[in-house]
Motif scaffolding. Sequence first.
Motif, short mmCIF file in Angstrom:
data_model
loop_
_atom_site.label_atom_id
_atom_site.label_comp_id
_atom_site.label_asym_id
_atom_site.label_seq_id
_atom_site.Cartn_x
_atom_site.Cartn_y
_atom_site.Cartn_z
N LYS A 110 46.30 37.64 47.57
CA LYS A 110 46.29 36.62 46.31
C LYS A 110 45.04 36.03 46.03
O LYS A 110 44.65 35.98 44.81
CB LYS A 110 47.29 35.38 46.70
CG LYS A 110 47.34 34.23 45.82
CD LYS A 110 48.15 33.12 45.98
CE LYS A 110 48.14 32.10 45.11
NZ LYS A 110 48.84 30.77 45.64
N GLU A 111 44.27 35.69 46.93
CA GLU A 111 42.72 35.34 46.76
C GLU A 111 42.14 36.40 46.14
O GLU A 111 41.35 35.99 45.12
CB GLU A 111 42.20 35.05 48.14
CG GLU A 111 42.88 33.87 48.64
CD GLU A 111 42.93 32.61 48.00
OE1 GLU A 111 42.05 32.10 47.04
OE2 GLU A 111 44.12 32.04 47.65
N ALA A 112 42.12 37.62 46.47
CA ALA A 112 41.07 38.83 45.75
C ALA A 112 41.66 38.81 44.55
O ALA A 112 40.91 38.83 43.49
CB ALA A 112 41.34 39.94 46.91
N LEU A 113 42.99 38.71 44.33
CA LEU A 113 43.37 38.88 42.76
C LEU A 113 42.94 37.91 41.77
O LEU A 113 42.39 38.31 40.80
CB LEU A 113 45.09 39.26 42.79
CG LEU A 113 45.59 40.66 43.18
CD1 LEU A 113 46.95 40.36 43.18
CD2 LEU A 113 45.17 41.56 42.30
N LYS A 114 43.15 36.69 42.46
CA LYS A 114 42.49 35.55 41.62
C LYS A 114 41.22 35.60 41.07
O LYS A 114 41.05 35.45 39.86
CB LYS A 114 42.91 34.34 42.40
CG LYS A 114 44.44 33.83 42.04
CD LYS A 114 44.69 32.55 43.00
CE LYS A 114 43.84 31.43 43.20
NZ LYS A 114 44.08 30.43 44.20
N GLU A 115 40.34 35.97 42.34
CA GLU A 115 38.95 36.22 41.80
C GLU A 115 38.74 37.42 40.95
O GLU A 115 37.86 37.22 40.09
CB GLU A 115 38.31 36.47 43.19
CG GLU A 115 38.18 35.17 44.33
CD GLU A 115 37.54 34.01 43.34
OE1 GLU A 115 36.33 34.13 42.75
OE2 GLU A 115 38.04 32.98 43.48
N ALA A 116 39.40 38.41 41.15
CA ALA A 116 38.98 39.56 40.25
C ALA A 116 39.55 39.55 38.80
O ALA A 116 39.03 39.75 38.06
CB ALA A 116 39.75 40.70 40.99
N LYS A 117 40.75 38.69 38.73
CA LYS A 117 41.21 38.33 37.34
C LYS A 117 40.04 37.46 36.58
O LYS A 117 39.86 37.59 35.59
CB LYS A 117 42.62 37.60 37.41
CG LYS A 117 43.67 38.90 37.60
CD LYS A 117 44.94 38.32 37.82
CE LYS A 117 45.86 39.39 38.04
NZ LYS A 117 46.78 39.83 37.03
N LYS A 118 39.51 36.41 37.48
CA LYS A 118 38.71 35.67 36.74
C LYS A 118 37.27 36.59 36.13
O LYS A 118 36.57 35.92 35.34
CB LYS A 118 37.92 34.47 37.81
CG LYS A 118 38.74 33.28 37.89
CD LYS A 118 38.12 32.42 39.05
CE LYS A 118 38.91 31.61 39.79
NZ LYS A 118 38.35 31.03 40.84
N GLU A 119 37.20 37.72 37.04
CA GLU A 119 35.98 38.44 36.73
C GLU A 119 36.31 39.72 35.74
O GLU A 119 35.40 40.36 35.70
CB GLU A 119 35.31 38.86 37.94
CG GLU A 119 34.51 38.01 38.94
CD GLU A 119 33.73 38.42 40.04
OE1 GLU A 119 33.21 39.40 39.76
OE2 GLU A 119 33.55 37.51 40.80
N GLY A 120 37.50 39.51 35.21
CA GLY A 120 37.86 40.69 34.06
C GLY A 120 38.77 41.51 34.37
O GLY A 120 39.10 42.50 33.64
N LEU A 121 39.39 41.66 35.56
CA LEU A 121 40.31 42.49 35.89
C LEU A 121 41.73 42.36 34.96
O LEU A 121 42.47 41.15 35.02
CB LEU A 121 40.72 42.31 37.42
CG LEU A 121 42.07 43.48 37.96
CD1 LEU A 121 41.44 44.75 38.01
CD2 LEU A 121 42.59 42.81 39.34
N THR A 122 42.08 43.32 34.30
CA THR A 122 43.13 43.25 33.30
C THR A 122 44.50 44.33 33.55
O THR A 122 45.22 44.34 33.21
CB THR A 122 42.83 43.53 31.92
OG1 THR A 122 42.02 44.40 31.91
CG2 THR A 122 41.79 42.14 31.49
N LEU A 123 44.14 45.19 34.54
CA LEU A 123 44.92 46.28 34.85
C LEU A 123 46.25 45.71 35.31
O LEU A 123 46.37 44.81 36.02
CB LEU A 123 44.48 47.32 36.09
CG LEU A 123 43.39 48.22 35.68
CD1 LEU A 123 43.08 48.90 36.96
CD2 LEU A 123 43.65 48.90 34.40
N PRO A 124 47.53 46.54 34.99
CA PRO A 124 48.71 45.83 35.65
C PRO A 124 48.58 45.98 37.29
O PRO A 124 47.92 46.93 37.74
CB PRO A 124 49.70 46.97 35.25
CG PRO A 124 49.05 47.51 34.09
CD PRO A 124 47.69 47.45 34.24
N ILE A 125 49.07 45.17 37.94
CA ILE A 125 49.03 45.24 39.26
C ILE A 125 50.42 45.45 40.12
O ILE A 125 51.51 45.04 39.45
CB ILE A 125 48.76 43.84 39.81
CG1 ILE A 125 47.56 43.11 39.18
CG2 ILE A 125 48.70 43.92 41.26
CD1 ILE A 125 46.25 43.94 39.40
N VAL A 126 50.57 46.47 40.80
CA VAL A 126 51.59 47.17 41.71
C VAL A 126 51.75 46.74 43.09
O VAL A 126 50.62 47.15 43.70
CB VAL A 126 51.64 48.66 41.33
CG1 VAL A 126 52.76 49.27 41.84
CG2 VAL A 126 51.58 49.29 39.75
#
Length: 303
Positions: A110-126
């Motif tokens: 959860k922490e890693a995804l939140k940070e990555a999304k802040k930095e531009g991660l837009t791919l679908p997460i499976v």
Amino acid sequence: MLCEICPRKCLVDREKTLGFCKASNHIKIAKFYLHQWEEPCISGENGSGTIFFSHCNLQCVYCQNYEISTGGKGLEITIQDLKNIFLYMQKQKATNINLVTPSHYILQIKEALKEAKKEGLTLPIVYNSSGYDSVEGLKVLDGLIDVYLVDMKYFNDQYAIRYSKANHYFEICKKAIQEMYRQTGPIQIKNGIMEKGVLVRHLLLPGLKEDSKKILSYLYHTYQDHIMISIMNQYTPTSSLKDMKELNRTITKKEYEEVLAYALSLGIEQAFVQEDETADESFIPDFSLESLKKDMDQIKDKI
Ligand code: SF4
């Protein structure tokens, strides 16, 4: 904090003691790469950005990845490293981020995804799990996961206990899938790629075709075509199965065809099925730590 993130609810402080899964609070991974051999709507053309987490909250006696699941092989990484892997996969044009066996690392993911999304991660997460997930654990990820790729392994608990040391597997998996479906809604596919929804995988085991039929019946009568189902025949016996002679063979063509015919008779029109030659150990990825270390070094320059 005492761990109760999965249904085993070991209530151990993972900084000091290990629970059933033997994972500490520090993320350990065994591999990340572009995986071409998931279902086509998951792999897409470029491959699924797959991360294999070490350890597992099931102990399936027939596990193909036992060196990482039961053996715990892998490298410890930080939440920051995991975020960087997500962003690196996106740069490599992965179809999605595919989290394999994530149930014991939900809080860290959860922490890693939140940070990555802040930095531009837009791919679908499976989220790709064995189905032994708690509703409370899944709720932690509510809003962060687009696709649930989940096993439903057993209908009858006696098999779940014998082969995976998992009490109440069906009831737990059933509730987990209900929560997954609540989060994602019905399947959404765009340009052949699954962007939202639940895809349930069922692997036939030798001699358990009646159990398989009960699972397919449950899934279809509950969700009709609002979820996808993948019916798999790739079961491959491992050398550790000496005490379980009944599992020491592959699935016969006749068994598989009978289960597929049953699926058709239920009304299932869209399901992923497998070719004859999928039961082969050569499909098991190489979990070499040397290549993982090299891959970790490589991403430092590319993020
Ligand atoms: S994640 Fe591991 S330690 Fe935590 S409850 Fe599950 S099996 Fe036990």
